[in-house]
Enzyme design. Structure first.
Site, short mmCIF file in Angstrom:
data_model
loop_
_atom_site.label_atom_id
_atom_site.label_comp_id
_atom_site.label_asym_id
_atom_site.label_seq_id
_atom_site.Cartn_x
_atom_site.Cartn_y
_atom_site.Cartn_z
N LYS A 130 -13.77 -4.49 1.32
CA LYS A 130 -12.53 -5.19 1.63
C LYS A 130 -12.85 -6.43 2.45
O LYS A 130 -13.45 -6.33 3.52
CB LYS A 130 -11.56 -4.29 2.39
CG LYS A 130 -10.23 -4.99 2.69
CD LYS A 130 -9.23 -4.04 3.34
CE LYS A 130 -7.92 -4.76 3.61
NZ LYS A 130 -6.92 -3.85 4.24
N ASP A 269 2.42 -0.57 -4.11
CA ASP A 269 1.01 -0.87 -4.37
C ASP A 269 0.10 -0.36 -3.26
O ASP A 269 -1.13 -0.46 -3.38
CB ASP A 269 0.81 -2.37 -4.58
CG ASP A 269 1.28 -3.19 -3.40
OD1 ASP A 269 2.51 -3.24 -3.17
OD2 ASP A 269 0.45 -3.80 -2.71
#
Length: 523
Positions: A130, A269
């Site tokens: 990430k 999401d």
């Protein structure tokens, strides 16, 4: 960062000429077998002169990696995205979703890359970076993550695991002096996240919204075969899948409420198809109990307030069910017509039946967790009233949520001689005394034994949580190149139920300045 370059320049692509570091990891195809409708292959964007900020030994064991391995510069380069090892197959996945209740259309991994899927003793595990740079789904953003939010995610992922709550894990965090612009110029960091899968409700919504039924079916079959094989034998496999996800989500919501965790951005999401806590952005744990607490400064309407989380989890499941309706309508992919009204009604009824598992499961899980928190070994008719009165008392006086339950374990079931640690949290002592009298009657009703009850309560009520001010102190020190507080907090929070006497100050009431801290979607 120590020894890091001050220039923003980065190599154009990762180093593949020196990519031999593999630590014995064995790649698995996994999600990549779905095909390129589901993702885009691309390399991570390197960062200059990365350094290791911290490494989680507990997460490392999942991959067979230890701290000695993490000290190698090759390790830092790989898990920053500067080198692509032989076992890697980096890709960014596409999904869509509802954000703050509004359909946002196509989203996707805008700053995360699945570096690889690897074999482990407990099954395949996805390794994700990430903050690894832009992807086709970055939507004009830079694809980077900053140091402050990365430290928070790294610590909370491991803290939630320590609390026994289903979560993605964090292997390590690396940093660089590469500048990243948010409200101000900050520095870049990369968190390596681990999970059996990062598939979200939004992956289903993406293909459902596009009427790509073939891809939707392929995705659902992949999820069933990999994670819910028991659903395959059901008369309606996709309805069974929806029910299983519903049940796991209900359990997760009960887990969050029980420890006072606020996710902050429960968009579809950000909801895991496996019932994991994922995407730690503007999260927070309750200090003083406020049922309406909003941990995300960007959530101006309070959509994701603490007490709203179970209902939002249920709402998100409805979005998932809507996306899956074509599969419920035609579970075997054999129907010639998809617009038959009676079959559509039957599919909708089936969806509602699957979703109907939520309320009963959540209510049972909620009560079970709070009975355990109160040390109650039996079920009695007045338990819900006792809880309602407790919540009203805590909310009215903003009693520290974690300290209340931890200190409650020490009181006597027969008299108030040991009440001081919890009683002294209250300004209105009379409110405590009235509720404590009811609580003692309840304990006496089941002949509670103080020592056994106290032990049981301490096993489910943490002494240590990742309070905002603790994370903030670690972030401030890290900005001064001192990463020791990050490591100290990680170690502390890996055993949140243990007394750890030399660390007792981390369990104290937050300082006054903590009330001024704000977290938002900016990261």
């Amino acid at each position: 960062m120590p020894h890091a370059s001050t220039t923003a320049a980065s190599p154009a692509s990762p180093d593949v000429s020196n990519s031999g570091w593999d630590a014995g990891l064995v790649p698995q195809p996994g999600f990549a077998t779905l095909g390129e409708r589901f993702f885009t292959r691309l390399p991570p964007a390197p960062l200059p002169d990365p350094v290791l900020i911290d490494f989680s030994e507990e997460a490392g064991t999942m991959l067979g990696l230890d701290r000695q391995a993490a000290q190698a510069q090759d390790f830092v380069e790989v898990f920053t995205g500067n080198r692509i090892p032989s076992w890697a197959d980096p890709l960014a996945t596409v999904y869509s979703g509802h954000q703050f209740g509004v359909w946002a259309g196509q989203l996707g991994d805008g700053r995360a890359l699945r570096l690889a899927e690897v074999a482990t003793a407990d099954g395949p595990l996805e390794v994700q970076l990430k903050g690894a740079g832009r992807t086709p789904y970055s939507r004009m953003a830079d694809g980077r993550a900053v140091l402050r939010s990365s430290i928070r995610e790294f610590l909370c992922s491991e803290a939630m695991a320590g609390l026994g709550i289903p979560t993605s894990r964090a292997l390590c965090i690396t940093g660089s002096n590469a500048p990243v612009r948010r409200e101000e110029i900050e520095t870049a960091a990369v968190v390596t996240r681990l999970a059996p899968s990062f598939i979200r409700f939004g992956h289903f919504e993406h293909f459902g919204a596009r009427d790509d039924i073939a891809a939707l079916r392929q995705l659902a079959d992949f999820v069933i075969d990999r994670f819910y094989p028991q659903c395959r034998a059901a008369a309606q496999p996709y309805a069974a899948l929806l029910r299983e996800v519903t049940v796991r989500t209900a359990d997760l919501m009960a887990d969050w409420q029980a420890v006072g965790f606020c996710h902050g951005v429960m968009n579809t999401d950000n909801m895991s198809i496996l019932g994991l806590t994922i995407d730690y952005g503007p999260f927070g744990f309750l200090d003083g109990f406020n049922a309406n607490h909003i941990c995300n400064h960007s959530d101006t309407q309070g959509r994701y307030a603490y007490q709203q989380q179970p209902q939002i989890g249920f709402w998100n499941l409805h979005c998932l069910a809507q996306a899956m309706l074509p599969l419920l309508l035609d579970p075997h992919g054999t129907a010639a017509e998809s617009d038959d009204e009676s079959r559509q009604e039957a599919a909708i009824a089936l969806a509602h039946e699957s979703l109907g598992a939520f309320r009963e499961r959540y209510a049972a899980a909620f009560l079970a967790r709070y009975r355990a928190k109160l040390g109650l070994a039996t079920t009695q008719d007045n338990d819900e009233q006792l809880l309602a009165e407790m919540f009203g008392m805590l909310h009215a006086q903003r009693i520290d949520y974690t300290l209340f339950f931890r200190n409650l374990a020490a009181i006597s079931s027969t008299d108030d001689s040991q009440d001081a640690p919890v009683r002294d949290l209250f300004l209105d002592r009379s409110a405590w005394q009235a509720w404590a009298a009811s609580y003692r009657q309840r304990l006496q009703l089941e002949h509670s034994v103080d020592e056994a009850r106290s032990t049981a309560m301490r096993a489910v009520n943490p002494k240590y949580i990742l309070r905002n001010h603790l994370a903030e102190i670690a972030i401030r020190r890290a900005r001064e190149n001192d990463f020791s507080e990050v490591a100290r907090l990680r170690q502390l929070l890996s055993r949140p139920f243990d007394e750890q006497p030399d660390m007792a100050h981390y369990a104290a009431l937050p300082p006054d300045w903590a009330g001024g801290l704000e977290v938002s979607c900016s990261s």
